[in-house]
Write a protein that holds these residues in place. Structure first.
Motif, PDB file in Angstrom:
ATOM      1  N   ARG A 452      22.480  18.695 -21.322  1.00 30.71           N
ATOM      2  CA  ARG A 452      23.912  18.696 -20.990  1.00 30.71           C
ATOM      3  C   ARG A 452      24.602  17.464 -21.578  1.00 30.71           C
ATOM      4  O   ARG A 452      25.702  17.565 -22.140  1.00 30.71           O
ATOM      5  CB  ARG A 452      24.094  18.712 -19.468  1.00 30.71           C
ATOM      6  CG  ARG A 452      23.589  19.956 -18.786  1.00 30.71           C
ATOM      7  CD  ARG A 452      23.731  19.863 -17.273  1.00 30.71           C
ATOM      8  NE  ARG A 452      25.138  19.774 -16.876  1.00 30.71           N
ATOM      9  CZ  ARG A 452      25.538  19.538 -15.634  1.00 30.71           C
ATOM     10  NH1 ARG A 452      24.633  19.330 -14.677  1.00 30.71           N
ATOM     11  NH2 ARG A 452      26.820  19.491 -15.336  1.00 30.71           N
ATOM     12  N   VAL A 474      24.521  25.849 -22.174  1.00 32.03           N
ATOM     13  CA  VAL A 474      25.426  24.747 -21.859  1.00 32.03           C
ATOM     14  C   VAL A 474      26.584  24.762 -22.852  1.00 32.03           C
ATOM     15  O   VAL A 474      26.373  24.878 -24.064  1.00 32.03           O
ATOM     16  CB  VAL A 474      24.679  23.401 -21.946  1.00 32.03           C
ATOM     17  CG1 VAL A 474      25.610  22.245 -21.620  1.00 32.03           C
ATOM     18  CG2 VAL A 474      23.465  23.402 -21.017  1.00 32.03           C
ATOM     19  N   GLY A 478      29.303  20.207 -21.428  1.00 37.98           N
ATOM     20  CA  GLY A 478      28.154  19.906 -20.588  1.00 37.98           C
ATOM     21  C   GLY A 478      28.005  20.786 -19.361  1.00 37.98           C
ATOM     22  O   GLY A 478      27.151  20.529 -18.512  1.00 37.98           O
ATOM     23  N   VAL A 480      26.826  24.011 -17.314  1.00 39.28           N
ATOM     24  CA  VAL A 480      25.778  25.031 -17.395  1.00 39.28           C
ATOM     25  C   VAL A 480      26.401  26.383 -17.083  1.00 39.28           C
ATOM     26  O   VAL A 480      26.853  26.638 -15.968  1.00 39.28           O
ATOM     27  CB  VAL A 480      24.628  24.726 -16.418  1.00 39.28           C
ATOM     28  CG1 VAL A 480      23.563  25.817 -16.502  1.00 39.28           C
ATOM     29  CG2 VAL A 480      24.008  23.366 -16.728  1.00 39.28           C
TER      30      VAL A 480
END
Length: 539
Positions: A452, A474, A478, A480
Motif C-alpha cells: 500500500r 490496491v 493506497g 485496498v
C-alpha cells in the motif's frame, strides 16, 4: 563598560537545565516504559493495525530518552532503552520467523534489529550534547526524527543486504501520514511519524515538569503534521488506459515446510485457479494473468510436465501469464518472475535482486551452520538478479506493451526496487509472494501494508498476489479495493489504472536518503565534538 583583569578564569557559561533529573527516576521504571513502548508500537502494524498506536509507542520511548538526562553517560542509557524497546517490538513483530525457521534465528534477528534501535538511541543522545540543541528542547523531536530515519535506512542496507522490516513508515499506510509517501517515500513517512511522536513526548515531559510554555504548542504542531498528508494531491485516475488482470491464489495442501511436498501440486492449483478466473472474466476477457512467487514449483524450461501445465494455463486464459519459478544454474539459483505469452512462450525474465539472507541464501555458511541446524534447509544459495524489474507485457486490447514491475516478495520492503522500476517505465506494480512457510501470522498483512505504501509512493496501482494469501488489489492512493483470506484458494479480478507520471518521491528518492544520512551524520558529529570540548573544559 570596562572591566578590570583579575587573573581569574572566567566562569563557564551556564548550561541548559536537564529535561528531568535522571537520578530521581528509577531505572526499572524507565526500562519498563521503553518495553511498553515497543509492545504498543507493534500494535500499530497489522494485524492489529491501529496506526496511531505506533506513534504512541515511539512517544513512550522518546519520553524515556528525556528521562536519561544529558550527561556523559546518557548515550549508554539511551542505547540500553532503545535495545529494550527494540526487543519488545521485534520479538512479536517478526514472530513469523519463529514459525518459519525456528526460535534461535528469530531471537538472533530480533537482537540484531534491537541493536539498531540502540544505535538510534545512542546517536540521539550524542546529538543532544550540542549546547545549541540542549538549550532548545523544542528542536529535539526533529533531531530524533532525522536520526531515527537514518538508522532505518542503515538497517535497510546492512548487514547482508539489510532488513527493512518494521520501519515505522510501514505502520502508517492507512493514516494521513502515509500519504506523505507521495512526496518523500518511506523515509519521509518515518521521519514525520517519529517527529509527531517526539513532539508528544516533549509535551508530556513539559507537563510533568509543570513547565507550561510548551505542551499546547507541541500538541498543535503534532496534530498539524499528522494531518498534513490529507493535503497531498495523490492522483488515482488512469493516464494510459487500464489493464484487466486476473491474479490467482492457488493455495497449498498444508502450511509450513511441507507446503510444497508434492511436486506440481501447487502448480496444478494455480492452473485450476486460472481456469476459474478466466471464466469469471467472461466476455470482457483478461489482459494478463499473474501467479505468485514459486507458483510453478518446478522450472518449466527443464520439466516437461511443468511445461505442459503452464501451456494449459496460458491456453485457458488466452493472454500472457506472469508466474514465479526458480532456475538452477551453476553456482546457485535464481528466484524469477517469468512472462509466458500464448504465441511465443517465454519472452521476459526478471530475477529477484535482493535475496533474503538466511532464508534464500546463507552468508558465512561455515559459521552459521555450527549455530543452527536450520541452515541445512537452504541447500542451494540464491543469486541476486542484476536487471531492474520493468517487464513489458504485450496487450492486444491496447495495441501496445504495458510495462509492469514484478517486485518479488521481500523486495517490497526495499525503497530502491519499486522506485527503479517506475523510473524504467513501470505503469503497474505487481508483488508476487509466497507466504506458505509463515503460517497464520501477520507476515502477509504486514507485507500488504508495504504494498500500500509503495502504491502511494510511486503513484501506481498495485496487486499483491500470494500463494496462500493475503493477496490484495490496491489503488494508487493506497486503498485496498479487494483482498483474499489466508490459506484459501481464491482469485482476484481487477481492472486497474495505468499511470506514467512521476511522483516527487520517485524523482527525489535517492536525494532524500542522502540528505537524511548527511543530516544525521552532521547532527551526531557536532554533538560528539561539543561533548568532547565540554569534558576538556571541565578538566
Amino acid at each position: 563598560m570596562v572591566t578590570a583583569r583579575t587573573g581569574r578564569r572566567p566562569a563557564p557559561a551556564p548550561t541548559a537545565p536537564e529535561p528531568t533529573d535522571a537520578r530521581r527516576v528509577p531505572g526499572f521504571l524507565v526500562a519498563s516504559l521503553a518495553a511498553l513502548g515497543g509492545w504498543v508500537t507493534n500494535l500499530g502494524f497489522p494485524d492489529t493495525d491501529v496506526w496511531w498506536l505506533a506513534i504512541l509507542g515511539v512517544a513512550l520511548l522518546a519520553v524515556t530518552f528525556h528521562a536519561t538526562g544529558t550527561d556523559g553517560r546518557n548515550a549508554w542509557r539511551s542505547a540500553g532503552l532503545g535495545f529494550v524497546w527494540g526487543m519488545a517490538f521485534f520479538l512479536p513483530h517478526i514472530v513469523w520467523a519463529d514459525v518459519s525457521v525456528g526460535a534461535l534465528p528469530w531471537a538472533a534477528l530480533s537482537v540484531a534489529q534491537a541493536g539498531m534501535v540502540a544505535l538510534a538511541g545512542a546517536a540521539f543522545a550524542w546529538a543532544r550534547r550540542a549546547p545549541w540543541l540542549a538549550r532548545r528542547e523544542w528542536l529535539q523531536p526533529a533531531v530524533l526524527a532525522v536520526v531515527w530515519t537514518a538508522v532505518e535506512l542503515l538497517r535497510s542496507h546492512y548487514p547482508f543486504g539489510g532488513f527493512p522490516w518494521g520501519r515505522i513508515a510501514f505502520s502508517q499506510a492507512g493514516s494521513p501520514l502515509g500519504r506523505l509517501a507521495w512526496l518523500g517515500g518511506a523515509p519521509l513517512v518515518s521521519a514525520a511519524t517519529v517527529f509527531v511522536a517526539g513532539l508528544l513526548a516533549f509535551g508530556v515531559v513539559r507537563l510533568v515538569q509543570l513547565r507550561l510554555t510548551g505542551p499546547a504548542g507541541a500538541v498543535i504542531v503534532a496534530a498539524a503534521v499528522a494531518a498534513s498528508g490529507m493535503f497531498v494531491p495523490v492522483a488515482t485516475r488512469a493516464e494510459t488506459g487500464t489493464l484487466r488482470v486476473g491474479a490467482v491464489q492457488g493455495n497449498v495442501a498444508e502450511p509450513g515446510s511441507g507446503s510444497f511436498g508434492h511436486q506440481l501440486e501447487v502448480t496444478g492449483n494455480h492452473v485450476d485457479g486460472t481456469h476459474a478466473v478466466a471464466e469469471r472474466a467472461g466476455e470482457g476477457g483478461l489482459d494478463l494473468v499473474v501467479w505468485p512467487e514459486n507458483a510453478s514449483d518446478v522450472d518449466p524450461r527443464a520439466n516437461t510436465q511443468g511445461h505442459a501445465l503452464i501451456e494449459q494455463a496460458v491456453e485457458a486464459a488466452g493472454v500472457p501469464l506472469l508466474f514465479g519459478t526458480q532456475e538452477y544454474v551453476e553456482g546457485g539459483r535464481y528466484n524469477q518472475a517469468v512472462l509466458w505469452t500464448p504465441d511465443a512462450g517465454i519472452t521476459q525474465v526478471y530475477a529477484k535482486q535482493v535475496p533474503a539472507a538466511f532464508a534464500e541464501y546463507i552468508p558465512w555458511r561455515g559459521l552459521f551452520e555450527k549455530l543452527s541446524d536450520k541452515v541445512a534447509l537452504v541447500q542451494t544459495d540464491m543469486l541476486p538478479g542484476t536487471e531492474v524489474g520493468a517487464v513489458p507485457v504485450p496487450v492486444e486490447r491496447l495495441g501496445r506493451d504495458v510495462v509492469v514491475a514484478p517486485i518479488i516478495c521481500f523486495e517490497v520492503a526495499y525503497d530502491r526496487i519499486a522506485r527503479s522500476a517506475v523510473q524504467a517505465g513501470a505503469e503497474l506494480l505487481l508483488v508476487p509472494t509466497n507466504n506458505s512457510n509463515f503460517g497464520y501470522t501477520a507476515e502477509s498483512t504486514q507485507q500488504l501494508a508495504m504494498t500500500r505504501l509503495r502504491a502511494i509512493e510511486t503513484g501506481r496501482a498495485a496487486i499483491q498476489i500470494s500463494t496462500v494469501g493475503v493477496s490484495g488489489v490496491v489503488d494508487p492512493a493506497g486503498r485496498v479495493l479487494e483482498r483474499t483470506g489466508l490459506f484459501t484458494a481464491e482469485q482476484l479480478l481487477a481492472e486497474v489504472p495505468l499511470r506514467t507520471s512521476s511522483t516527487p518521491a520517485v524523482v527525489l528518492g535517492g536525494w532524500i536518503e542522502l540528505a537524511v544520512a548527511l543530516g544525521a551524520s552532521l547532527l551526531v558529529g557536532v554533538g560528539i565534538v561539543s561533548g568532547a570540548r565540554s569534558r576538556s573544559r571541565r578538566k
